[in-house]
Design a protein around this motif. Structure first.
Motif, PDB file in Angstrom:
ATOM      1  N   CYS A 146     -21.897  -2.035  56.384  1.00 52.27           N
ATOM      2  CA  CYS A 146     -22.860  -1.054  56.882  1.00 52.27           C
ATOM      3  C   CYS A 146     -22.194  -0.109  57.865  1.00 52.27           C
ATOM      4  N   ALA A 147     -22.835   1.038  58.051  1.00 59.79           N
ATOM      5  CA  ALA A 147     -22.591   1.911  59.197  1.00 59.79           C
ATOM      6  C   ALA A 147     -23.703   1.630  60.185  1.00 59.79           C
ATOM      7  N   ASN A 201     -21.039   7.086  59.184  1.00 51.10           N
ATOM      8  CA  ASN A 201     -21.815   7.055  57.942  1.00 51.10           C
ATOM      9  C   ASN A 201     -21.097   7.779  56.814  1.00 51.10           C
ATOM     10  N   ARG A 202     -20.460   8.910  57.146  1.00 51.92           N
ATOM     11  CA  ARG A 202     -19.701   9.630  56.111  1.00 51.92           C
ATOM     12  C   ARG A 202     -18.560   8.777  55.579  1.00 51.92           C
ATOM     13  N   LEU A 203     -17.865   8.080  56.480  1.00 50.56           N
ATOM     14  CA  LEU A 203     -16.769   7.210  56.045  1.00 50.56           C
ATOM     15  C   LEU A 203     -17.302   6.093  55.150  1.00 50.56           C
ATOM     16  N   CYS A 204     -18.437   5.516  55.518  1.00 47.73           N
ATOM     17  CA  CYS A 204     -19.008   4.446  54.693  1.00 47.73           C
ATOM     18  C   CYS A 204     -19.380   4.962  53.306  1.00 47.73           C
ATOM     19  N   SER A 205     -19.854   6.186  53.211  1.00 49.13           N
ATOM     20  CA  SER A 205     -20.171   6.761  51.905  1.00 49.13           C
ATOM     21  C   SER A 205     -18.915   6.883  51.057  1.00 49.13           C
ATOM     22  N   ALA A 214     -21.659  -4.161  48.880  1.00 48.03           N
ATOM     23  CA  ALA A 214     -23.044  -3.780  49.123  1.00 48.03           C
ATOM     24  C   ALA A 214     -23.145  -3.175  50.518  1.00 48.03           C
ATOM     25  N   PHE A 215     -23.175  -1.861  50.590  1.00 46.11           N
ATOM     26  CA  PHE A 215     -23.388  -1.160  51.856  1.00 46.11           C
ATOM     27  C   PHE A 215     -24.897  -1.056  52.068  1.00 46.11           C
ATOM     28  N   VAL A 216     -25.411  -1.785  53.041  1.00 45.02           N
ATOM     29  CA  VAL A 216     -26.857  -1.951  53.115  1.00 45.02           C
ATOM     30  C   VAL A 216     -27.597  -0.630  53.292  1.00 45.02           C
ATOM     31  N   ASN A 217     -27.002   0.311  54.041  1.00 41.92           N
ATOM     32  CA  ASN A 217     -27.681   1.590  54.232  1.00 41.92           C
ATOM     33  C   ASN A 217     -27.032   2.725  53.464  1.00 41.92           C
ATOM     34  N   VAL A 218     -26.317   2.350  52.381  1.00 41.33           N
ATOM     35  CA  VAL A 218     -25.782   3.365  51.460  1.00 41.33           C
ATOM     36  C   VAL A 218     -26.237   2.986  50.048  1.00 41.33           C
ATOM     37  N   PRO A 222     -32.187   1.682  48.963  1.00 42.11           N
ATOM     38  CA  PRO A 222     -33.583   1.583  48.504  1.00 42.11           C
ATOM     39  C   PRO A 222     -34.205   0.209  48.760  1.00 42.11           C
ATOM     40  N   PHE A 223     -33.416  -0.857  48.615  1.00 40.49           N
ATOM     41  CA  PHE A 223     -33.907  -2.215  48.889  1.00 40.49           C
ATOM     42  C   PHE A 223     -34.052  -2.422  50.402  1.00 40.49           C
ATOM     43  N   TYR A 224     -33.020  -2.037  51.117  1.00 42.24           N
ATOM     44  CA  TYR A 224     -32.963  -2.158  52.578  1.00 42.24           C
ATOM     45  C   TYR A 224     -34.192  -1.518  53.236  1.00 42.24           C
ATOM     46  N   ALA A 225     -34.498  -0.295  52.857  1.00 41.14           N
ATOM     47  CA  ALA A 225     -35.584   0.443  53.508  1.00 41.14           C
ATOM     48  C   ALA A 225     -36.932  -0.237  53.326  1.00 41.14           C
ATOM     49  N   GLU A 226     -37.134  -0.927  52.205  1.00 42.15           N
ATOM     50  CA  GLU A 226     -38.424  -1.556  51.944  1.00 42.15           C
ATOM     51  C   GLU A 226     -38.736  -2.681  52.941  1.00 42.15           C
ATOM     52  N   GLY A 227     -37.700  -3.240  53.560  1.00 42.35           N
ATOM     53  CA  GLY A 227     -37.940  -4.278  54.556  1.00 42.35           C
ATOM     54  C   GLY A 227     -38.760  -3.781  55.731  1.00 42.35           C
ATOM     55  N   SER A 228     -38.666  -2.479  56.043  1.00 43.77           N
ATOM     56  CA  SER A 228     -39.424  -1.923  57.164  1.00 43.77           C
ATOM     57  C   SER A 228     -40.924  -1.933  56.903  1.00 43.77           C
TER      58      SER A 228
END
Length: 425
Positions: A146-147, A201-205, A214-218, A222-228
């Motif tokens: 992740c970033a 974040n750019r580097l992680c992309s 599995a980059f959780v916020n890249v 879509p899966f990550y965001a649903e946890g909110s």
């Protein structure tokens, strides 16, 4: 060091999972459930699409019979339908605390604090990480990354350690020491980048294009965001299955705000609550306020900024979900505002002094923005309101060190104690 890429294998179809595809938020193009997050047709972000009939199988009774953590809502989530595959530290089902003293000081009738500092790594990120790493495991990944501005890094490292997964987290080099140490302790790979979060974040992309991790916020965003969404579900359930009239949500990427709104909409549409009107308000720091600035201009686009604020957990200068956060605030009749660093510190102290909750700087932003929204007549003091405290103040001590300390320093004697006036009522 050369790292061999890993190959993910998609899970077989699961009749218990209501998620059926990925869908473009702009053009509506659909894709199979996989580790991807951008539409190849229009380059807009992807989100989870669900089978409505499967969602409607979820009832209040089925939720209430579930565990006392976020997985009680598994029937509304895109992963974790086989309990043994879940990556979980039992996050969720955090306190919804009545804030009567804070409400009285602000002149409000009914105020609640949803306190997610009670999660295992002391921030709401445990929710999104649990869902993201569960999806990553189901997709066949063995390395998660992740970033992060700090809270996400700690949560990814902790959840990965518990599941026997390798973690690689990248953070800005000037991160608070509390967040750096509390990430490194889990034994994963922690990389400090000489730059701000947007540089990280750019580097992680770029890395996501080179390594099949599995980059959780890249790529699994879509899966990550649903946890909110579980932050919205829980508030409604804890209020006796109803939606509050107003909520105030801190904005970093903007995803949390949009998913709380999505949760309220789903609950109403599925008949789990009465679909009553509500307003969503967003809170930012003035030193990183791209969404608040766009709201003030009446703009539909969010211009990136260079962050400069003590609220580092909200320091995302180019927020991915910023335009969608604008849409939610305007559609619901809410607003988005910002506050200075001095106001943030005052907000932290106000919440601690009135309710005994020590929130991190993001919590200070939320409380200070609540006060500003009230003063500007944008938020109704007579309507039931919920504010979100997303992290623990012990992670962000630096802004308070210069002003926090002993009331007095005295010799060990009764006379010195009384001379200092410490026994006065």
């Amino acid at each position: 060091m050369t790292l061999a890429p890993e190959r993910a294998t998609l899970p077989s179809p699961d009749a218990a999972n209501p998620a059926v595809s990925l869908s473009c938020r702009h053009c509506g193009a659909t894709y199979p459930l996989s580790a991807t997050h951008v539409c190849v047709e229009c380059f807009a972000p992807l989100e989870i699409a669900y089978d409505e009939d499967r969602l409607r199988k979820v009832t209040r009774a089925s939720i209430e019979a579930g565990p006392s953590n976020l997985w009680r809502y598994v029937g509304l989530l895109p992963a974790g339908h086989v309990a043994e595959r879940r990556v979980s530290l039992d996050a969720g089902w955090t306190p919804l605390r009545p804030a009567q003293r804070l409400a009285a000081e602000l002149g409000m009738r009914t105020l609640w604090v949803k306190d997610d500092s009670a999660n295992p790594t002391h921030s709401f990120k445990d929710r999104v990480v649990s869902v993201a790493l569960t999806a990553a495991r189901e997709l066949g990944f063995h390395t998660v990354a992740c970033a992060s501005t700090g809270n996400l890094a700690q949560s990814v490292a902790a959840h990965a350690a518990s599941a026997g997964l390798r973690s690689v987290v990248l953070v800005p080099h000037d991160l608070e020491a509390g967040k750096t140490v509390s990430t490194a302790v889990y034994g994963g790979t922690l990389v400090a980048i000489k730059g701000n979060y947007d540089d990280v974040n750019r580097l992680c992309s770029e890395l996501a294009g080179e390594y099949e991790w599995a980059f959780v916020n890249v790529n699994v965003r879509p899966f990550y965001a649903e946890g909110s969404k579980t932050l919205g579900y829980e508030v409604a359930e804890q209020l006796g299955w109803r939606i509050p009239g107003q909520v105030v949500v801190p904005i970093a990427s903007g995803s949390l705000l949009t998913k709380v709104d999505k949760a309220f909409g789903e609950l109403g549409r599925l008949g789990l609550v009465e679909p009553t009107p509500y307003k969503v308000f967003g809170a930012q720091a003035a030193g990183c306020n791209p969404v608040a600035a766009a709201y003030a201009r009446g703009a539909d686009t969010v211009a990136p900024v260079k962050p400069s604020t003590i609220a580092k957990s909200l320091s995302i200068g180019n927020p991915a979900d910023g335009p969608y956060a604008l849409d939610v605030a305007r559609r619901t009749g809410g607003a988005i505002t910002d506050v200075t660093d001095d106001e943030i510190v005052d907000g932290i102290r106000l919440l601690a002094r009135t309710e005994g909750i020590f929130g991190e700087t993001a919590g200070g932003v939320t409380v200070a923005c609540l006060r500003r929204l009230l003063n500007e007549g944008l938020l109704d003091p007579d309507v039931e309101t919920v504010i979100y405290n997303t992290g623990d103040g012990l992670k962000t001590l630096d802004p308070l060190v210069s002003t926090g300390g002993p009331t007095a320093t005295i010799p060990p004697s009764l006379s010195a104690f009384e001379a200092a006036g410490l026994g006065d009522d």
